[in-house]
Design a protein around this motif. Structure first.
Motif, PDB file in Angstrom:
ATOM      1  N   THR A 136     -77.072 -52.851 -85.429  1.00  0.00           N
ATOM      2  CA  THR A 136     -76.222 -53.151 -86.577  1.00  0.00           C
ATOM      3  C   THR A 136     -76.815 -52.513 -87.826  1.00  0.00           C
ATOM      4  OG1 THR A 136     -75.558 -55.277 -85.611  1.00  0.00           O
ATOM      5  CG2 THR A 136     -75.157 -54.953 -87.968  1.00  0.00           C
ATOM      6  N   ILE A 137     -76.005 -51.715 -88.507  1.00  0.00           N
ATOM      7  CA  ILE A 137     -76.435 -51.111 -89.759  1.00  0.00           C
ATOM      8  C   ILE A 137     -75.857 -51.913 -90.923  1.00  0.00           C
ATOM      9  CG2 ILE A 137     -74.509 -49.466 -89.869  1.00  0.00           C
ATOM     10  CD1 ILE A 137     -76.508 -47.431 -91.057  1.00  0.00           C
ATOM     11  N   SER A 138     -76.649 -52.079 -91.973  1.00  0.00           N
ATOM     12  CA  SER A 138     -76.185 -52.787 -93.165  1.00  0.00           C
ATOM     13  C   SER A 138     -76.877 -52.179 -94.376  1.00  0.00           C
ATOM     14  CB  SER A 138     -76.478 -54.285 -93.067  1.00  0.00           C
ATOM     15  OG  SER A 138     -77.872 -54.517 -92.945  1.00  0.00           O
ATOM     16  N   ARG A 139     -76.397 -52.514 -95.553  1.00  0.00           N
ATOM     17  CA  ARG A 139     -77.018 -51.986 -96.768  1.00  0.00           C
ATOM     18  C   ARG A 139     -76.940 -52.996 -97.888  1.00  0.00           C
ATOM     19  NH1 ARG A 139     -73.633 -46.715 -98.477  1.00  0.00           N
ATOM     20  NH2 ARG A 139     -74.718 -46.948-100.497  1.00  0.00           N
ATOM     21  N   ASP A 140     -77.911 -52.897 -98.787  1.00  0.00           N
ATOM     22  CA  ASP A 140     -77.950 -53.702-100.003  1.00  0.00           C
ATOM     23  C   ASP A 140     -77.843 -52.705-101.153  1.00  0.00           C
ATOM     24  OD1 ASP A 140     -78.641 -55.140-102.296  1.00  0.00           O
ATOM     25  OD2 ASP A 140     -80.011 -56.444-101.195  1.00  0.00           O
ATOM     26  N   ASN A 141     -76.651 -52.585-101.715  1.00  0.00           N
ATOM     27  CA  ASN A 141     -76.430 -51.576-102.756  1.00  0.00           C
ATOM     28  C   ASN A 141     -77.262 -51.847-104.016  1.00  0.00           C
ATOM     29  OD1 ASN A 141     -74.572 -50.099-101.204  1.00  0.00           O
ATOM     30  ND2 ASN A 141     -72.873 -51.382-101.868  1.00  0.00           N
ATOM     31  N   ALA A 142     -77.518 -53.100-104.297  1.00  0.00           N
ATOM     32  CA  ALA A 142     -78.309 -53.433-105.487  1.00  0.00           C
ATOM     33  C   ALA A 142     -79.754 -52.954-105.355  1.00  0.00           C
ATOM     34  CB  ALA A 142     -78.277 -54.933-105.740  1.00  0.00           C
ATOM     35  N   LYS A 143     -80.208 -52.864-104.098  1.00  0.00           N
ATOM     36  CA  LYS A 143     -81.589 -52.446-103.853  1.00  0.00           C
ATOM     37  C   LYS A 143     -81.668 -51.011-103.322  1.00  0.00           C
ATOM     38  CE  LYS A 143     -83.258 -57.106-102.757  1.00  0.00           C
ATOM     39  NZ  LYS A 143     -83.913 -57.969-101.741  1.00  0.00           N
ATOM     40  N   ASN A 144     -80.530 -50.335-103.216  1.00  0.00           N
ATOM     41  CA  ASN A 144     -80.498 -48.964-102.661  1.00  0.00           C
ATOM     42  C   ASN A 144     -81.219 -48.915-101.314  1.00  0.00           C
ATOM     43  OD1 ASN A 144     -79.052 -47.915-104.817  1.00  0.00           O
ATOM     44  ND2 ASN A 144     -80.877 -47.255-105.919  1.00  0.00           N
ATOM     45  N   THR A 145     -80.953 -49.894-100.493  1.00  0.00           N
ATOM     46  CA  THR A 145     -81.666 -50.036 -99.224  1.00  0.00           C
ATOM     47  C   THR A 145     -80.681 -50.128 -98.064  1.00  0.00           C
ATOM     48  OG1 THR A 145     -83.535 -51.137-100.303  1.00  0.00           O
ATOM     49  CG2 THR A 145     -83.302 -51.454 -97.935  1.00  0.00           C
ATOM     50  N   VAL A 146     -81.035 -49.476 -96.966  1.00  0.00           N
ATOM     51  CA  VAL A 146     -80.254 -49.549 -95.738  1.00  0.00           C
ATOM     52  C   VAL A 146     -81.140 -50.112 -94.637  1.00  0.00           C
ATOM     53  CG1 VAL A 146     -80.780 -47.164 -95.055  1.00  0.00           C
ATOM     54  CG2 VAL A 146     -78.717 -48.279 -94.191  1.00  0.00           C
ATOM     55  N   TYR A 147     -80.540 -50.883 -93.755  1.00  0.00           N
ATOM     56  CA  TYR A 147     -81.261 -51.539 -92.658  1.00  0.00           C
ATOM     57  C   TYR A 147     -80.635 -51.134 -91.326  1.00  0.00           C
ATOM     58  CZ  TYR A 147     -82.473 -54.536 -96.610  1.00  0.00           C
ATOM     59  OH  TYR A 147     -82.879 -55.009 -97.830  1.00  0.00           O
ATOM     60  N   LEU A 148     -81.454 -51.198 -90.284  1.00  0.00           N
ATOM     61  CA  LEU A 148     -80.944 -51.014 -88.929  1.00  0.00           C
ATOM     62  C   LEU A 148     -81.560 -52.101 -88.061  1.00  0.00           C
ATOM     63  CD1 LEU A 148     -79.154 -49.217 -87.124  1.00  0.00           C
ATOM     64  CD2 LEU A 148     -81.249 -48.036 -86.422  1.00  0.00           C
ATOM     65  N   GLN A 149     -80.762 -53.076 -87.680  1.00  0.00           N
ATOM     66  CA  GLN A 149     -81.201 -54.121 -86.766  1.00  0.00           C
ATOM     67  C   GLN A 149     -80.962 -53.628 -85.351  1.00  0.00           C
ATOM     68  OE1 GLN A 149     -82.671 -57.195 -87.398  1.00  0.00           O
ATOM     69  NE2 GLN A 149     -82.908 -57.268 -85.172  1.00  0.00           N
ATOM     70  N   MET A 150     -82.019 -53.552 -84.575  1.00  0.00           N
ATOM     71  CA  MET A 150     -81.937 -53.022 -83.214  1.00  0.00           C
ATOM     72  C   MET A 150     -82.293 -54.131 -82.233  1.00  0.00           C
ATOM     73  SD  MET A 150     -83.686 -49.274 -83.775  1.00  0.00           S
ATOM     74  CE  MET A 150     -85.310 -49.947 -84.130  1.00  0.00           C
ATOM     75  N   ASN A 151     -81.342 -54.515 -81.422  1.00  0.00           N
ATOM     76  CA  ASN A 151     -81.539 -55.559 -80.414  1.00  0.00           C
ATOM     77  C   ASN A 151     -81.383 -54.966 -79.019  1.00  0.00           C
ATOM     78  OD1 ASN A 151     -81.741 -57.480 -82.517  1.00  0.00           O
ATOM     79  ND2 ASN A 151     -79.528 -57.850 -82.478  1.00  0.00           N
ATOM     80  N   SER A 152     -81.846 -55.704 -78.039  1.00  0.00           N
ATOM     81  CA  SER A 152     -81.732 -55.278 -76.631  1.00  0.00           C
ATOM     82  C   SER A 152     -82.208 -53.830 -76.468  1.00  0.00           C
ATOM     83  CB  SER A 152     -80.283 -55.415 -76.154  1.00  0.00           C
ATOM     84  OG  SER A 152     -79.830 -56.746 -76.292  1.00  0.00           O
ATOM     85  N   LEU A 153     -83.362 -53.554 -77.008  1.00  0.00           N
ATOM     86  CA  LEU A 153     -83.869 -52.179 -76.992  1.00  0.00           C
ATOM     87  C   LEU A 153     -84.173 -51.713 -75.575  1.00  0.00           C
ATOM     88  CD1 LEU A 153     -86.010 -52.376 -80.206  1.00  0.00           C
ATOM     89  CD2 LEU A 153     -84.320 -50.603 -79.737  1.00  0.00           C
ATOM     90  N   LYS A 154     -83.935 -50.428 -75.357  1.00  0.00           N
ATOM     91  CA  LYS A 154     -84.147 -49.804 -74.058  1.00  0.00           C
ATOM     92  C   LYS A 154     -85.163 -48.669 -74.196  1.00  0.00           C
ATOM     93  CE  LYS A 154     -79.243 -50.524 -72.934  1.00  0.00           C
ATOM     94  NZ  LYS A 154     -77.982 -49.861 -72.537  1.00  0.00           N
TER      95      LYS A 154
END
Length: 121
Positions: free
Chosen positions: A68-86
């Motif tokens: 899941t990708i998400s972003r916090d525009n106020a912090k100019n930050t992007v995240y990538l939550q990675m689950n069930s990694l292979k």
């Protein structure tokens, strides 16, 4: 001077989770799309996920339902939550941002330095 600084990579067992973060800093007017790419040894860099300024997202088929990708525009930050990694998710992950430095200027691509993600037992 714009910098993208990534964090959150590491070694994880199959089935585990990691969260990557990427913060953009410097003289920034606005940021359009932000995204995560990855490059495994011997392979070309590929787009993993991308999020536009309005919040719409795109994922490569191999990670749909797990990342899941998400972003916090106020912090100019992007995240990538990675689950069930292979094991096949093992790669260097790079952050990308389409940044406008000044009003009326065109967007320019910026890249982070990369963070290693290793999925192995």
């Amino acid at each position: 001077q714009v910098q993208l600084v990534e964090s959150g990579g590491g070694l994880v067992q199959p089935g585990g989770s990691l969260r990557l973060s990427c913060a953009a800093s410097g003289s920034i007017f606005s940021i359009n799309a932000m995204g995560w790419y990855r490059q495994a040894p011997g392979k070309e860099r590929e787009l993993v996920a991308r999020i536009r300024s309005g919040g719409s997202t795109t994922y490569v088929d191999s990670v749909k339902g797990r990342f899941t990708i998400s972003r916090d525009n106020a912090k100019n930050t992007v995240y990538l939550q990675m689950n069930s990694l292979k094991p096949e998710d093992t790669a260097v992950y790079y952050c990308n941002a389409e940044i406008v430095l000044y009003y009326g200027f065109p967007t320019k691509d910026y890249w982070g330095q990369g963070t290693q993600v290793t999925v192995s037992s």
